[in-house]
Scaffold this motif. Sequence first.
Motif, PDB file in Angstrom:
ATOM      1  N   LEU A  25       0.828  -1.204   0.000  1.00 36.58           N
ATOM      2  CA  LEU A  25       0.000   0.000   0.000  1.00 36.58           C
ATOM      3  C   LEU A  25       0.861   1.252   0.000  1.00 36.58           C
ATOM      4  O   LEU A  25       0.597   2.215  -0.738  1.00 36.58           O
ATOM      5  CB  LEU A  25      -0.926  -0.008   1.223  1.00 36.58           C
ATOM      6  CG  LEU A  25      -2.000   1.073   1.289  1.00 36.58           C
ATOM      7  CD1 LEU A  25      -2.953   0.950   0.108  1.00 36.58           C
ATOM      8  CD2 LEU A  25      -2.768   0.981   2.607  1.00 36.58           C
ATOM      9  N   GLY A  26       1.917   1.249   0.817  1.00 34.79           N
ATOM     10  CA  GLY A  26       2.818   2.392   0.872  1.00 34.79           C
ATOM     11  C   GLY A  26       3.546   2.622  -0.440  1.00 34.79           C
ATOM     12  O   GLY A  26       3.717   3.768  -0.876  1.00 34.79           O
ATOM     13  N   LEU A  27       3.969   1.519  -1.087  1.00 36.64           N
ATOM     14  CA  LEU A  27       4.648   1.633  -2.380  1.00 36.64           C
ATOM     15  C   LEU A  27       3.730   2.244  -3.435  1.00 36.64           C
ATOM     16  O   LEU A  27       4.127   3.164  -4.166  1.00 36.64           O
ATOM     17  CB  LEU A  27       5.104   0.254  -2.855  1.00 36.64           C
ATOM     18  CG  LEU A  27       6.366  -0.341  -2.242  1.00 36.64           C
ATOM     19  CD1 LEU A  27       6.654  -1.698  -2.865  1.00 36.64           C
ATOM     20  CD2 LEU A  27       7.548   0.585  -2.431  1.00 36.64           C
ATOM     21  N   ILE A  28       2.518   1.730  -3.516  1.00 32.09           N
ATOM     22  CA  ILE A  28       1.573   2.197  -4.538  1.00 32.09           C
ATOM     23  C   ILE A  28       1.226   3.670  -4.338  1.00 32.09           C
ATOM     24  O   ILE A  28       1.238   4.462  -5.290  1.00 32.09           O
ATOM     25  CB  ILE A  28       0.292   1.339  -4.502  1.00 32.09           C
ATOM     26  CG1 ILE A  28       0.608  -0.099  -4.941  1.00 32.09           C
ATOM     27  CG2 ILE A  28      -0.777   1.931  -5.414  1.00 32.09           C
ATOM     28  CD1 ILE A  28      -0.524  -1.073  -4.730  1.00 32.09           C
ATOM     29  N   TYR A 106       5.091   4.876   3.685  1.00 29.41           N
ATOM     30  CA  TYR A 106       4.784   5.796   2.587  1.00 29.41           C
ATOM     31  C   TYR A 106       5.864   6.858   2.427  1.00 29.41           C
ATOM     32  O   TYR A 106       6.377   7.085   1.331  1.00 29.41           O
ATOM     33  CB  TYR A 106       3.413   6.434   2.822  1.00 29.41           C
ATOM     34  CG  TYR A 106       3.263   7.807   2.218  1.00 29.41           C
ATOM     35  CD1 TYR A 106       3.175   7.974   0.833  1.00 29.41           C
ATOM     36  CD2 TYR A 106       3.247   8.943   3.031  1.00 29.41           C
ATOM     37  CE1 TYR A 106       3.062   9.241   0.283  1.00 29.41           C
ATOM     38  CE2 TYR A 106       3.127  10.204   2.483  1.00 29.41           C
ATOM     39  CZ  TYR A 106       3.044  10.356   1.115  1.00 29.41           C
ATOM     40  OH  TYR A 106       2.936  11.599   0.567  1.00 29.41           O
ATOM     41  N   ARG A 107       6.243   7.516   3.522  1.00 29.84           N
ATOM     42  CA  ARG A 107       7.208   8.607   3.434  1.00 29.84           C
ATOM     43  C   ARG A 107       8.611   8.103   3.079  1.00 29.84           C
ATOM     44  O   ARG A 107       9.355   8.763   2.347  1.00 29.84           O
ATOM     45  CB  ARG A 107       7.247   9.399   4.741  1.00 29.84           C
ATOM     46  CG  ARG A 107       5.948  10.170   5.012  1.00 29.84           C
ATOM     47  CD  ARG A 107       6.154  11.249   6.046  1.00 29.84           C
ATOM     48  NE  ARG A 107       7.010  12.310   5.542  1.00 29.84           N
ATOM     49  CZ  ARG A 107       6.577  13.350   4.836  1.00 29.84           C
ATOM     50  NH1 ARG A 107       5.286  13.449   4.531  1.00 29.84           N
ATOM     51  NH2 ARG A 107       7.414  14.277   4.447  1.00 29.84           N
ATOM     52  N   SER A 108       8.986   6.941   3.598  1.00 30.39           N
ATOM     53  CA  SER A 108      10.292   6.372   3.260  1.00 30.39           C
ATOM     54  C   SER A 108      10.339   6.011   1.782  1.00 30.39           C
ATOM     55  O   SER A 108      11.345   6.280   1.099  1.00 30.39           O
ATOM     56  CB  SER A 108      10.566   5.134   4.114  1.00 30.39           C
ATOM     57  OG  SER A 108      10.652   5.466   5.479  1.00 30.39           O
ATOM     58  N   SER A 109       9.267   5.410   1.283  1.00 29.25           N
ATOM     59  CA  SER A 109       9.218   5.027  -0.129  1.00 29.25           C
ATOM     60  C   SER A 109       9.213   6.262  -1.019  1.00 29.25           C
ATOM     61  O   SER A 109       9.919   6.307  -2.042  1.00 29.25           O
ATOM     62  CB  SER A 109       7.976   4.188  -0.410  1.00 29.25           C
ATOM     63  OG  SER A 109       7.990   2.999   0.352  1.00 29.25           O
ATOM     64  N   GLY A 150      12.106   1.717   5.289  1.00 28.75           N
ATOM     65  CA  GLY A 150      10.729   2.081   5.617  1.00 28.75           C
ATOM     66  C   GLY A 150       9.915   0.887   6.066  1.00 28.75           C
ATOM     67  O   GLY A 150       9.112   0.978   7.000  1.00 28.75           O
ATOM     68  N   GLY A 151      10.127  -0.254   5.405  1.00 33.28           N
ATOM     69  CA  GLY A 151       9.413  -1.460   5.784  1.00 33.28           C
ATOM     70  C   GLY A 151       9.765  -1.931   7.181  1.00 33.28           C
ATOM     71  O   GLY A 151       8.892  -2.341   7.958  1.00 33.28           O
ATOM     72  N   ILE A 152      11.041  -1.854   7.531  1.00 34.56           N
ATOM     73  CA  ILE A 152      11.475  -2.279   8.864  1.00 34.56           C
ATOM     74  C   ILE A 152      10.917  -1.355   9.936  1.00 34.56           C
ATOM     75  O   ILE A 152      10.433  -1.802  10.983  1.00 34.56           O
ATOM     76  CB  ILE A 152      13.014  -2.318   8.930  1.00 34.56           C
ATOM     77  CG1 ILE A 152      13.553  -3.416   8.012  1.00 34.56           C
ATOM     78  CG2 ILE A 152      13.498  -2.552  10.357  1.00 34.56           C
ATOM     79  CD1 ILE A 152      15.050  -3.411   7.861  1.00 34.56           C
TER      80      ILE A 152
END
Length: 225
Positions: A25-28, A106-109, A150-152
Motif C-alpha cells: 500500500l505504501g509503495l503504490i 509511505y514517506r520512506s518510499s 521504511g518497511g522495517i
Amino acid sequence: MAVDWSPVFISMKTASLSIFITFFLGLIVAWGLVKIKNDMIKIVLDGIFTLPIVLPPTVVGFFLLYIFGVRGPIGSFFLDFFAVKIAFSWPATVIAAVVMSFPLMYRSSRGAFEQVDSNLLDAGRTLGMSEWKIFWKVLFANALPGIISGGILAYARGLGEFGATAMLAGNIAGQTRTLPMAVYSEVAAGNMGDAFNYVIVIVIISFIAIFIMDFVSIRREKQWK
C-alpha cells in the motif's frame, strides 16, 4: 505464576500481516504521489497520508472506532451483511497497526523514489519499457534500500502500536492483547516481573529491526563507494 506468552504471538501475527499490507500500500501510494504534477494536490494528499503519525494515537483510534464500530459505516456494513464484528476483534489490531505504520512506509518510499535520477526513468522509456517495468526494474531497484528501511520501521511501529489498538481492538486477553497492551495490563496489576519480560521482548525485536536497517544502509553505501 507462568507468563502468558500469547501477547507475543498476537503481536507477531498482527505485525506480520500489517507490514504485508502496509508495504504494498505504501509503495503504490508513494509511486502515485510522485507522479502527480500539481504541487497543491501533492501537499494536501501528503498531509492526509502523514496525519496518523502526527495525531495522538488515541485520536486516530477514535476515528477508526467511529468508522469500524458497530454503528460506523464500515463496521455496520460488515455486521449486517456478513455477521462480522470488526471492532474489539483481532482484525481490529491489524487495522490499527496498518493505519499507524503506513505513514512511515509511505514517506520512506516516497523519499527513496524522489532520490532516483529521473534520467534513468526517461532512458527506460526511450528503450520502449512499459511504466510498470520501469517501476520494478528501474525505480524500485534503485530505491530499494530506502524502501527496506521504511518497511522495517513500519514493522517495528506496528509491533509497538498501543493507543489506536486500545481504542479499536481493546485489551482482550488471548485475542487482542498485544505486547504493549500486555505491558500496560501487568503494570496496572502490579506484576512488574511479567511486565519486564514483555518489555525485554519488545526491546530485543526493536533492536534487531534497527540493526537490520543500519546494516542494509551501510552495505548499500559501501557498494556505491
